[in-house]
Design an enzyme around this catalytic site. Structure first.
Site, PDB file in Angstrom:
ATOM      1  N   LYS A 171       1.061  -1.149   0.142  1.00 22.14           N
ATOM      2  CA  LYS A 171       0.226   0.006   0.123  1.00 22.14           C
ATOM      3  C   LYS A 171       0.963   1.028  -0.021  1.00 22.14           C
ATOM      4  O   LYS A 171       1.620   1.413   0.964  1.00 22.14           O
ATOM      5  CB  LYS A 171      -1.014  -0.007   1.088  1.00 22.14           C
ATOM      6  CG  LYS A 171      -1.842   1.222   1.247  1.00 22.14           C
ATOM      7  CD  LYS A 171      -2.431   1.602   2.533  1.00 22.14           C
ATOM      8  CE  LYS A 171      -1.484   2.715   3.150  1.00 22.14           C
ATOM      9  NZ  LYS A 171      -1.771   3.923   2.375  1.00 22.14           N
ATOM     10  N   GLU A 246       8.689   0.927  12.029  1.00 22.99           N
ATOM     11  CA  GLU A 246       9.354   2.247  12.095  1.00 22.99           C
ATOM     12  C   GLU A 246       8.508   3.317  12.078  1.00 22.99           C
ATOM     13  O   GLU A 246       7.964   3.769  11.027  1.00 22.99           O
ATOM     14  CB  GLU A 246      10.522   2.405  10.827  1.00 22.99           C
ATOM     15  CG  GLU A 246      11.380   3.399  11.148  1.00 22.99           C
ATOM     16  CD  GLU A 246      12.079   3.977  10.026  1.00 22.99           C
ATOM     17  OE1 GLU A 246      12.584   5.450  10.129  1.00 22.99           O
ATOM     18  OE2 GLU A 246      12.168   3.576   8.767  1.00 22.99           O
ATOM     19  N   CYS A 280      12.330  10.833   9.550  1.00 24.93           N
ATOM     20  CA  CYS A 280      12.104  10.427  10.963  1.00 24.93           C
ATOM     21  C   CYS A 280      13.749  10.312  11.867  1.00 24.93           C
ATOM     22  O   CYS A 280      13.676  10.853  13.144  1.00 24.93           O
ATOM     23  CB  CYS A 280      11.548   8.975  11.124  1.00 24.93           C
ATOM     24  SG  CYS A 280      10.141   8.814  10.556  1.00 24.93           S
ATOM     25  N   GLU A 379       7.547  15.634  17.658  1.00 25.34           N
ATOM     26  CA  GLU A 379       8.354  15.489  16.190  1.00 25.34           C
ATOM     27  C   GLU A 379       7.559  16.799  15.559  1.00 25.34           C
ATOM     28  O   GLU A 379       6.212  17.022  15.366  1.00 25.34           O
ATOM     29  CB  GLU A 379       8.178  14.310  15.424  1.00 25.34           C
ATOM     30  CG  GLU A 379       8.730  13.965  14.383  1.00 25.34           C
ATOM     31  CD  GLU A 379       8.519  12.700  13.713  1.00 25.34           C
ATOM     32  OE1 GLU A 379       9.454  12.316  13.176  1.00 25.34           O
ATOM     33  OE2 GLU A 379       7.637  11.997  13.825  1.00 25.34           O
TER      34      GLU A 379
END
Length: 480
Positions: A171, A246, A280, A379
């Protein structure tokens, strides 16, 4: 492209809905793909399940050759891949070239594991017996791909499983599905056996959840945010399947009084503006020893102010492109505004760019941040660099570890003892010393805490796509 790629053919979706793809630098529509459904996922997984049984019986050399051919085909059309990646995702030409080059290298490197599915032999506590530890392909792998590295991370979720003897249902992100379609065209051209690679674009809530929950999927691997990852884990739990996640990061950067300040500034800038801060592992919060923070802040402000940004397709020399979407831009604007309201100082940038089309945000430096501020704990995923000071190494290591995330970290120092303390005491999957954040394909990319479960790259990453069988082998000494 208005079809899905299932069982080696282009087929209609059961849905009439479409996903519109924009160039984030211009906001122009560059493509449309169908929005898949749970029924489409069922078709794809069923086909992958059948194909995998046969693929697992092929030799490791045969499976490795497929990986090599994929790498060669990407290299043949490299310039097309680079241009499409820039157009769809917004990264600079140089960084897109780096992603495609790394993807090619990854295919060839991982191909080598076709003959390295290593087991073991163990002695038994019984007489006339030996234990064989065998490694086998885990089965059907569901891969959920993010938008920040739509080619390389997709290959992370395709090449190792194929080499291991698995089949894959992918996906792609709704923001960046076009590169996944180009890959489907590539494997179709190469004649990959039908069902080994299936492509179903769609929403995470429907397609992603259906893949994660499907009883015939043995492993789901996902790269994305922590909230999305927790939903994947919850869906996977319905059939108690293995997950490889992750997730987010909030990478601390420590700059000690023994650092080369000019070197530190340059590496940190690159670790913040690369991919417009949408990585990230990017430098997300900077702690500078108080005796050198004034010098550091002055040099950092000067360097960030000089960062050239713009449309990468119009100017290949820009250092930074746009953010991926209006939603991402709004999130960054909100984070910076909240930091300002909490008492931090915006010394460079701090605004969305309004004199042009595209989702651009100025390279931004924030000083007088406090360790407990949201800008230092949540973040950002944008070109925003919050900085604060610290007194002692004990204090800053505690602050660095005081995070719900544990993906990446770094330290800049020329003192050996400081280096070794950081390497041993920073509780993160990666610790970088005197360099930018960028993992090696033969290393191991994995996070601690809410940054994920499992990992990728190298021999340790490959092992996630294998299941273990132990055979207890009795033999008769009396037979001649």
């Amino acid at each position: 492209m208005n079809k899905l790629y299932i069982n080696g053919d282009w087929v209609e979706s059961t849905s009439n809905e479409i996903i519109t793809v924009l160039n984030p630098a211009t906001e122009e529509v560059i493509g449309e793909v169908p929005k898949g459904t749970k029924e489409d996922v069922d078709r794809a997984v069923d086909g992958a399940f059948t194909a995998q049984k046969k693929w697992a019986k092929e030799s490791g050399a045969t499976r490795a050759e497929v990986a090599r051919k994929i790498g060669e085909a990407i290299e043949r059309d490299k310039e097309e891949w680079i241009r499409l990646l820039v157009q769809e995702q917004g990264k600079t030409m140089a960084y897109a070239r780096g992603e495609i080059d790394k993807s090619i290298q990854y295919c060839h490197y991982m191909a080598g594991f076709g003959l390295r599915m290593e087991g073991d032999t163990l002695p038994s506590e019984r007489e006339n017996e030996m234990l064989l530890v065998l490694k086998k392909p885990i089965g059907v792998v569901g891969g959920i791909v993010p938008w920040n590295f739509p080619v390389f991370v997709m290959l992370r979720k395709v090449i190792p499983p194929l080499v291991a003897g698995c089949s894959v249902v992918i996906k792609p992100s709704t923001e960046t599905p076009l590169t996944a379609y180009k890959f489907a065209e590539l494997v179709h051209e190469l004649g990959l056996a039908p069902g080994l690679f299936q492509l179903v674009p769609g929403s995470g809530s429907e397609v992603g959840n259906a893949i994660a929950a499907h009883e015939k999927v043995s492993l789901v691997t996902m790269t994305g945010s922590f909230p999305a990852g927790s939903k994947v884990m919850e869906a996977a739990a319905t059939n108690v399947k293995k997950v490889n996640l992750e997730l987010g990061g909030k990478a601390p950067v420590i700059v000690t009084q023994n650092a080369d300040i000019d070197e530190a500034v340059e590496h940190i800038v690159q670790s913040r503006i690369v991919n417009t801060g949408q990585v990230c592992t990017n430098a997300e919060r900077v702690y500078v020893q108080e005796s050198v923070i004034d010098t550091f802040n002055e040099k950092m402000a000067e360097r960030m102010k000089a960062v050239k940004y713009g449309d990468p397709l119009k100017d290949s020399s820009v250092e930074m492109g746009p953010l991926i979407s209006q939603d991402q831009l709004d999130d960054v604007v909100s984070a910076v505004q909240e930091a300002k309201e909490e008492g931090a100082t915006i010394v460079v940038g701090g605004q969305a760019v309004t004199d042009r089309k595209g989702f651009f945000f100025e390279p931004t430096v924030i000083t007088n941040a406090k360790h407990e501020m949201k800008i230092m704990t949540e973040e950002i995923f944008g070109p925003v660099l919050p900085i604060t000071s610290y007194e002692t190494l004990d204090q800053v290591i505690d602050w660095a570890n005081d995070s719900e995330y544990g993906l990446s970290s770094s330290i800049f120092t020329n003192d050996y003892n400081e280096m070794m303390r950081a390497i041993n005491e920073l509780n993160f999957g990666e610790v970088y010393v005197n360099r930018e954040h960028d993992e090696a394909i033969h290393g191991y990319h994995a996070g601690w805490r809410k940054s994920g479960v499992g990992g990728a790259d190298g021999k340790y990453g490959f092992e996630d796509y294998l299941a273990t069988t132990v055979a207890y082998l009795q033999y008769d000494r009396t037979k001649q």
